[in-house]
Write a protein that holds these residues in place. Sequence first.
Motif, PDB file in Angstrom:
ATOM      1  N   THR A   1      36.883  43.319 -73.570  1.00 15.89           N
ATOM      2  CA  THR A   1      37.486  42.089 -73.065  1.00 15.89           C
ATOM      3  C   THR A   1      38.016  41.214 -74.195  1.00 15.89           C
ATOM      4  OG1 THR A   1      35.391  40.866 -73.098  1.00 15.89           O
ATOM      5  CG2 THR A   1      35.899  42.132 -71.109  1.00 15.89           C
ATOM      6  N   ARG A   2      37.774  41.599 -75.442  1.00 14.04           N
ATOM      7  CA  ARG A   2      38.150  40.778 -76.588  1.00 14.04           C
ATOM      8  C   ARG A   2      39.147  41.466 -77.513  1.00 14.04           C
ATOM      9  NH1 ARG A   2      31.876  38.781 -77.829  1.00 14.04           N
ATOM     10  NH2 ARG A   2      31.202  39.125 -75.681  1.00 14.04           N
ATOM     11  N   PHE A   3      39.201  42.804 -77.427  1.00 10.55           N
ATOM     12  CA  PHE A   3      40.104  43.586 -78.270  1.00 10.55           C
ATOM     13  C   PHE A   3      40.789  44.654 -77.416  1.00 10.55           C
ATOM     14  CE2 PHE A   3      36.647  42.210 -81.102  1.00 10.55           C
ATOM     15  CZ  PHE A   3      37.363  41.600 -82.124  1.00 10.55           C
ATOM     16  N   ASP A   4      41.915  45.113 -77.894  1.00 14.88           N
ATOM     17  CA  ASP A   4      42.596  46.249 -77.260  1.00 14.88           C
ATOM     18  C   ASP A   4      42.016  47.511 -77.880  1.00 14.88           C
ATOM     19  OD1 ASP A   4      44.269  48.043 -76.076  1.00 14.88           O
ATOM     20  OD2 ASP A   4      46.064  47.451 -77.183  1.00 14.88           O
ATOM     21  N   LEU A   5      41.030  48.085 -77.213  1.00 12.76           N
ATOM     22  CA  LEU A   5      40.333  49.259 -77.731  1.00 12.76           C
ATOM     23  C   LEU A   5      40.996  50.526 -77.205  1.00 12.76           C
ATOM     24  CD1 LEU A   5      36.598  48.189 -77.258  1.00 12.76           C
ATOM     25  CD2 LEU A   5      38.018  47.941 -79.307  1.00 12.76           C
ATOM     26  N   ARG A   6      41.280  51.451 -78.087  1.00 15.72           N
ATOM     27  CA  ARG A   6      41.867  52.737 -77.696  1.00 15.72           C
ATOM     28  C   ARG A   6      41.025  53.858 -78.299  1.00 15.72           C
ATOM     29  NH1 ARG A   6      47.429  51.819 -76.480  1.00 15.72           N
ATOM     30  NH2 ARG A   6      47.558  49.638 -75.795  1.00 15.72           N
ATOM     31  N   PRO A   7      40.697  54.887 -77.524  1.00 15.86           N
ATOM     32  CA  PRO A   7      39.944  56.025 -78.084  1.00 15.86           C
ATOM     33  C   PRO A   7      40.786  56.769 -79.101  1.00 15.86           C
ATOM     34  CG  PRO A   7      40.687  56.530 -75.866  1.00 15.86           C
ATOM     35  CD  PRO A   7      40.996  55.073 -76.084  1.00 15.86           C
ATOM     36  N   ALA A   8      40.120  57.314 -80.106  1.00 19.69           N
ATOM     37  CA  ALA A   8      40.835  58.027 -81.168  1.00 19.69           C
ATOM     38  C   ALA A   8      41.597  59.220 -80.615  1.00 19.69           C
ATOM     39  CB  ALA A   8      39.850  58.479 -82.238  1.00 19.69           C
ATOM     40  N   SER A   9      41.129  59.798 -79.522  1.00 20.86           N
ATOM     41  CA  SER A   9      41.780  60.978 -78.961  1.00 20.86           C
ATOM     42  C   SER A   9      42.939  60.616 -78.038  1.00 20.86           C
ATOM     43  CB  SER A   9      40.759  61.811 -78.169  1.00 20.86           C
ATOM     44  OG  SER A   9      40.180  61.024 -77.135  1.00 20.86           O
ATOM     45  N   GLY A  10      43.080  59.327 -77.724  1.00 14.21           N
ATOM     46  CA  GLY A  10      44.124  58.919 -76.801  1.00 14.21           C
ATOM     47  C   GLY A  10      45.475  58.792 -77.488  1.00 14.21           C
ATOM     48  N   ARG A  11      46.529  58.883 -76.710  1.00 14.50           N
ATOM     49  CA  ARG A  11      47.878  58.748 -77.248  1.00 14.50           C
ATOM     50  C   ARG A  11      48.330  57.298 -77.133  1.00 14.50           C
ATOM     51  NH1 ARG A  11      51.311  63.973 -74.937  1.00 14.50           N
ATOM     52  NH2 ARG A  11      50.017  65.580 -75.946  1.00 14.50           N
ATOM     53  N   THR A  12      48.946  56.795 -78.171  1.00 12.25           N
ATOM     54  CA  THR A  12      49.465  55.440 -78.158  1.00 12.25           C
ATOM     55  C   THR A  12      50.661  55.362 -79.092  1.00 12.25           C
ATOM     56  OG1 THR A  12      48.983  53.112 -78.598  1.00 12.25           O
ATOM     57  CG2 THR A  12      47.826  54.725 -79.957  1.00 12.25           C
ATOM     58  N   MET A  13      51.612  54.534 -78.744  1.00 12.84           N
ATOM     59  CA  MET A  13      52.791  54.341 -79.588  1.00 12.84           C
ATOM     60  C   MET A  13      52.537  53.273 -80.639  1.00 12.84           C
ATOM     61  SD  MET A  13      54.878  56.563 -78.452  1.00 12.84           S
ATOM     62  CE  MET A  13      56.366  56.074 -79.313  1.00 12.84           C
ATOM     63  N   ARG A  14      51.453  52.513 -80.454  1.00 11.55           N
ATOM     64  CA  ARG A  14      51.157  51.440 -81.396  1.00 11.55           C
ATOM     65  C   ARG A  14      50.294  51.942 -82.544  1.00 11.55           C
ATOM     66  NH1 ARG A  14      48.345  46.498 -78.854  1.00 11.55           N
ATOM     67  NH2 ARG A  14      48.264  46.026 -81.086  1.00 11.55           N
ATOM     68  N   ARG A  15      50.607  51.496 -83.717  1.00 11.86           N
ATOM     69  CA  ARG A  15      49.768  51.799 -84.880  1.00 11.86           C
ATOM     70  C   ARG A  15      48.524  50.923 -84.797  1.00 11.86           C
ATOM     71  NH1 ARG A  15      49.397  49.706 -90.232  1.00 11.86           N
ATOM     72  NH2 ARG A  15      48.884  51.291 -91.800  1.00 11.86           N
ATOM     73  N   PRO A  16      47.340  51.510 -84.899  1.00  8.26           N
ATOM     74  CA  PRO A  16      46.130  50.685 -84.792  1.00  8.26           C
ATOM     75  C   PRO A  16      46.018  49.701 -85.957  1.00  8.26           C
ATOM     76  CG  PRO A  16      45.579  52.908 -85.525  1.00  8.26           C
ATOM     77  CD  PRO A  16      47.022  52.935 -85.122  1.00  8.26           C
ATOM     78  N   GLU A  17      45.438  48.553 -85.661  1.00 15.33           N
ATOM     79  CA  GLU A  17      45.206  47.549 -86.707  1.00 15.33           C
ATOM     80  C   GLU A  17      43.934  47.870 -87.488  1.00 15.33           C
ATOM     81  OE1 GLU A  17      45.863  43.377 -85.465  1.00 15.33           O
ATOM     82  OE2 GLU A  17      46.251  44.286 -83.504  1.00 15.33           O
TER      83      GLU A  17
END
Length: 324
Positions: free
Chosen positions: A11-27
Amino acid sequence: MWHEVLIRLATRFDLRPASGRTMRRPEAWLFDGHTGPKPVTVPQIIHLHEAPWREPETLATLQPDFLELVVEPSRRAAAAAAAVICPSESSKRQIVEDGQIAADRVFVAYHGVDHLVFRPGLTGGAAVAASHGADPDRPYVLSVATLHPRKNLPALRQAMAKLAAEGLPHQLVLVGGPAHGRDDDSALRQEMLASGSAAAPPVVLVPHGLPDADLAALMAGAAAFCLPSLSEGFGLPAAEAMACGTATVLARRGALPEIGGNAAVLVEPQAGALADGLRPLLQDPSNAAEVGVACAAQATSFTWDRAAQHWEIAIRAGLTAGTP
């Protein structure tokens, strides 16, 4: 631990699993640092449970293969981390000394307890113990630990034998899990379960993996709870037993004095001292009840919401600091 914290951090961060696909570069990357650092350029924020291998008493219980797999990866991860999260001040001290990293990069976030499950006044513990072979007519002392030498369980059995020889009727119930980081726990299992005598009553072994409701009932129904470990990064079973209002005896090692505070009975992790800590609780139920009330009050400070708040502080500090 990860599940409880991550569902709150979501609820405080945009958490994405390492195995998931995303177009955004993680911070930043958030992960278990005992597996080693990641080959990334963004800040790495890691959780390290502890670093007890510099302590001779604990080192003697650890196998060389485990040390090879864990020690250097943990050190390299700590060196590469923008922030390190750990569950106690004891662990923080170990991590700072072991990795020779700045203390202001290491953040303490105590684990939490599910106080809806682990609470005073629960019933049914004797029935749960009896379903695994305990004598339903005898009170019991409970311990919850993996079958690892650093949990120091033979010393607790010796303490119980001493108390039995003095005429106390209590049996020892152990919720025992497999020994992580060891090839074989059969020797310790055999030692703990060896046939008892009048002076060394048998141990009732309850397999790990009990439903939380059954574990909480066992804790609440115990005459006392004891964790005699030579080292603990936190000691969640101790916090849960305390939350159940059970008088708790803890070894004066690792994080256990922090968890017990001024409520639990703290002793040296030797059989005689453990017996001395347990005896007044087992002889006088009113004394045990008084200690149990203090333990329940101490345990209220351990919540998963508070843990997540401290994780958030560490993550934001890591994002601000960037890579070391």
